[in-house]
Design a protein around this motif. Structure first.
Motif: not given
Length: 350
Positions: A177-184
């Motif tokens: 939801s927070r657009k933390r693509k690398k982490l998710y």
């Protein structure tokens, strides 16, 4: 209650001479204060990793396998687990190695060593750095203790099973939801890779897979939630975002010597990147603010004690180990009243 006495927790002592072993690793490291981590990793590679591999081989059979397996489980999960887990916690907050080596070595620890202690690859970093320290145990933190009655074992079990079955999904949703693509992405790849890896290993050696991979995972997630519960049991409901009053410190305890001053949890949330050897002095610098905020600081006990006393509602025992900084509390009863108030469930936003 106790007065604030001299601190006995570990600080860095300057060394005049380094061994050849230490000088070898210092070529790759950013901070000489992290040398104890290298000694711990070395012991793990000598005593834990080879035995874990041995359990999957046909060299041990019958009672000999079970004897080695039980000894392995004891040392890996009860002796090394806390030391390694809190060391990895430090490594997540501070880059231990120089730029040319950091990514490779951190990746090796995350994917090869972490699973031995129940941490699926990338999950701890993604959750802890991507969410917990961003939200500081508040509303959007999926591992928040806010909405639970924190002196109730029934409430703790609800908290634990929610994390066990939904924690990864909730962390993924938060990061997505927070657009933390690398982490998710790291979280998803690490979690599913581990699940598939364990399924494959079950066909190789089921009992070794359970002993080395599955039981440590369940145990680690229980221990992590127990620790987070104790660290964030006392919350000022009128201001849950206040770091001084939504966490605790545990000082002057042997636990801080084996787990890298993890007892200084308020300090850690205030200064997440601070080296563990600097935390005692930072606490002393802030003691007046601790007193003004009526922060909860215990002397001589650690999180397991705090958890047990809460579950049995022995607030008298908690009060006996509470540090009355600058005579913040006029009476013992006043301190107990405050602690009871801060363990009450905080309703969620409507």
């Amino acid at each position: 209650m106790k007065i604030l006495s001299a601190l006995t927790d570990p600080v860095y002592t300057t060394k005049a001479h380094f061994s050849r072993y230490e000088n070898f690793w210092l070529r790759f490291m950013n901070d000489k204060r992290d040398l104890p981590f290298m000694y711990l990793l070395t012991r793990i590679h000598i005593f834990i990793l080879p035995v874990a591999l041995l359990l999957f081989t046909p060299l041990l059979k019958g009672w000999a396998w079970w004897l080695v397996a039980l000894i392995y489980f004891y040392f890996s999960q009860f002796y090394f687990k806390g030391r390694f887990g809190l060391m990895f916690h430090c490594l997540c907050h501070r880059k231990m190695f120089k730029p040319g080596h950091q990514q490779k070595i951190h990746g090796y620890i995350s994917w090869i060593i972490c699973p031995l202690f129940g941490h699926t690859p990338e999950s701890y970093f993604s959750h802890h750095m991507g969410m917990h320290h961003v939200e500081n145990n508040n509303e959007e933190d999926s591992s928040s203790t806010m909405h639970y009655q924190r002196d109730s074992f029934k409430s703790f079990l609800s908290y634990f099973f929610n994390f066990l079955f939904l924690g990864v999904m909730q962390t993924f949703q938060y990061l997505y939801s927070r657009k933390r693509k690398k982490l998710y992405t790291r979280l998803t790849v690490g979690e599913w890779s581990y699940i598939i890896f364990c399924i494959v290993l079950c066909f190789v050696n089921l009992k070794a897979t359970l002993m080395v991979c599955v039981f440590p995972l369940l145990f680690a997630r229980f221990v992590m939630m127990l620790g987070n519960w104790a660290q964030h049991s006392f919350i000022d409901g009128s201001n849950p975002e206040n770091i001084y009053t939504n966490s605790i410190n545990c000082i002057n305890t042997p636990y801080n010597h084996t787990c890298w001053n993890d007892g200084y949890h308020i300090i850690h949330h205030l200064r997440p990147g601070m080296h563990y050897t600097d935390m005692p002095q930072e606490f002393l610098k802030r003691q007046d603010e601790f007193a003004r905020q009526k922060a909860i600081v215990f002397d001589g006990i650690h999180y397991l004690h705090v958890f047990y006393y809460l579950m049995t509602r022995q607030y008298n025992k908690l009060a006996s180990n509470l540090v009355n900084i600058n005579n913040t509390f006029e009476t013992r009863e006043q301190a107990i009243c405050l602690m009871r108030e801060r363990t009450q469930r905080i309703p969620g936003k409507s």
